[in-house]
Design a protein around this motif. Structure first.
Motif, PDB file in Angstrom:
ATOM      1  N   ARG A 121       6.850 -11.498  -2.677  1.00 46.16           N
ATOM      2  CA  ARG A 121       6.534 -12.225  -3.915  1.00 46.16           C
ATOM      3  C   ARG A 121       7.762 -12.293  -4.815  1.00 46.16           C
ATOM      4  O   ARG A 121       8.544 -11.360  -4.904  1.00 46.16           O
ATOM      5  N   GLY A 122       7.925 -13.460  -5.454  1.00 45.95           N
ATOM      6  CA  GLY A 122       9.041 -13.660  -6.357  1.00 45.95           C
ATOM      7  C   GLY A 122      10.347 -14.025  -5.675  1.00 45.95           C
ATOM      8  O   GLY A 122      11.378 -14.130  -6.334  1.00 45.95           O
ATOM      9  N   LYS A 123      10.312 -14.239  -4.370  1.00 48.07           N
ATOM     10  CA  LYS A 123      11.530 -14.557  -3.620  1.00 48.07           C
ATOM     11  C   LYS A 123      11.611 -16.020  -3.216  1.00 48.07           C
ATOM     12  O   LYS A 123      12.477 -16.408  -2.451  1.00 48.07           O
ATOM     13  N   ALA A 162       4.974 -14.930   6.040  1.00 49.81           N
ATOM     14  CA  ALA A 162       4.232 -15.711   5.046  1.00 49.81           C
ATOM     15  C   ALA A 162       3.771 -16.981   5.734  1.00 49.81           C
ATOM     16  O   ALA A 162       4.424 -17.462   6.667  1.00 49.81           O
ATOM     17  N   GLY A 209       6.941 -18.947  -1.045  1.00 50.21           N
ATOM     18  CA  GLY A 209       5.854 -19.913  -1.206  1.00 50.21           C
ATOM     19  C   GLY A 209       6.388 -21.293  -1.557  1.00 50.21           C
ATOM     20  O   GLY A 209       5.914 -22.309  -1.045  1.00 50.21           O
ATOM     21  N   ASP A 215       2.907  -9.164  -0.540  1.00 52.36           N
ATOM     22  CA  ASP A 215       3.428  -8.624  -1.796  1.00 52.36           C
ATOM     23  C   ASP A 215       4.926  -8.341  -1.717  1.00 52.36           C
ATOM     24  O   ASP A 215       5.653  -8.547  -2.692  1.00 52.36           O
ATOM     25  N   THR A 221      -2.159 -20.603   1.162  1.00 54.65           N
ATOM     26  CA  THR A 221      -0.799 -20.071   1.210  1.00 54.65           C
ATOM     27  C   THR A 221      -0.915 -18.568   1.075  1.00 54.65           C
ATOM     28  O   THR A 221      -1.542 -18.076   0.133  1.00 54.65           O
ATOM     29  N   VAL A 277       1.412 -15.112   0.983  1.00 52.03           N
ATOM     30  CA  VAL A 277       2.723 -14.480   0.908  1.00 52.03           C
ATOM     31  C   VAL A 277       2.501 -12.990   0.657  1.00 52.03           C
ATOM     32  O   VAL A 277       1.862 -12.621  -0.338  1.00 52.03           O
ATOM     33  N   PHE A 300      -2.200 -22.591  -4.963  1.00 53.71           N
ATOM     34  CA  PHE A 300      -0.753 -22.427  -5.103  1.00 53.71           C
ATOM     35  C   PHE A 300      -0.032 -23.742  -4.822  1.00 53.71           C
ATOM     36  O   PHE A 300       0.811 -24.180  -5.610  1.00 53.71           O
TER      37      PHE A 300
END
Length: 93
Positions: free
Chosen positions: A47-49, A23, A52, A44, A40, A42, A76
Motif C-alpha cells: 500500500r502507498g507504493k 497484487a 493499484g 498491506d 482490486t 493490493v 478503487f
C-alpha cells in the motif's frame, strides 16, 4: 513494474508481483468489446507504493490496445477513473 495478464473464457486478471507480494485487478468479459473491472487487491505490504494505480493504468492501456470499453464496478478503479478525464475514451462512468 511488470504486470502480467491472465485471461480465461469469462474474464481474467492483471497481476503485479512486487517485493514478493502479489497484487491483482480482476475483470469479467461481458462481450468482445466490454469488460467490467470488479476488484482490486493490493496487500498491506504494498500500500502507498502506486501498485493499484499501475494496475489501473495497465487496464486502460489494454482496453485501448484491444478496442474495448471498461465499466468500473471496483470502487478503487472507479475513483481512479474519476480523477483521470483522459481515460474517458475507454471508461464508462
Amino acid at each position: 513494474m511488470d504486470i502480467r495478464n491472465e485471461n480465461n473464457a469469462s474474464g481474467g486478471r492483471y497481476v503485479a508481483t512486487v517485493e514478493g507480494h502479489e497484487a491483482e485487478m480482476t475483470f469479467s468479459r461481458m462481450s468482445p468489446k466490454l469488460i467490467i473491472i470488479d476488484h482490486t487487491g493490493v496487500p498491506d505490504a504494498l500500500r502507498g507504493k502506486g501498485v493499484g494505480q499501475a494496475l489501473s493504468l495497465h487496464a486502460v492501456e489494454e482496453a485501448r490496445r484491444g478496442g474495448w470499453k471498461i465499466i468500473p464496478l471496483c470502487p478503487f478503479f472507479k475513483a481512479q477513473a474519476q480523477r483521470h478525464e483522459d481515460w474517458r475514451d475507454v471508461v464508462n462512468l
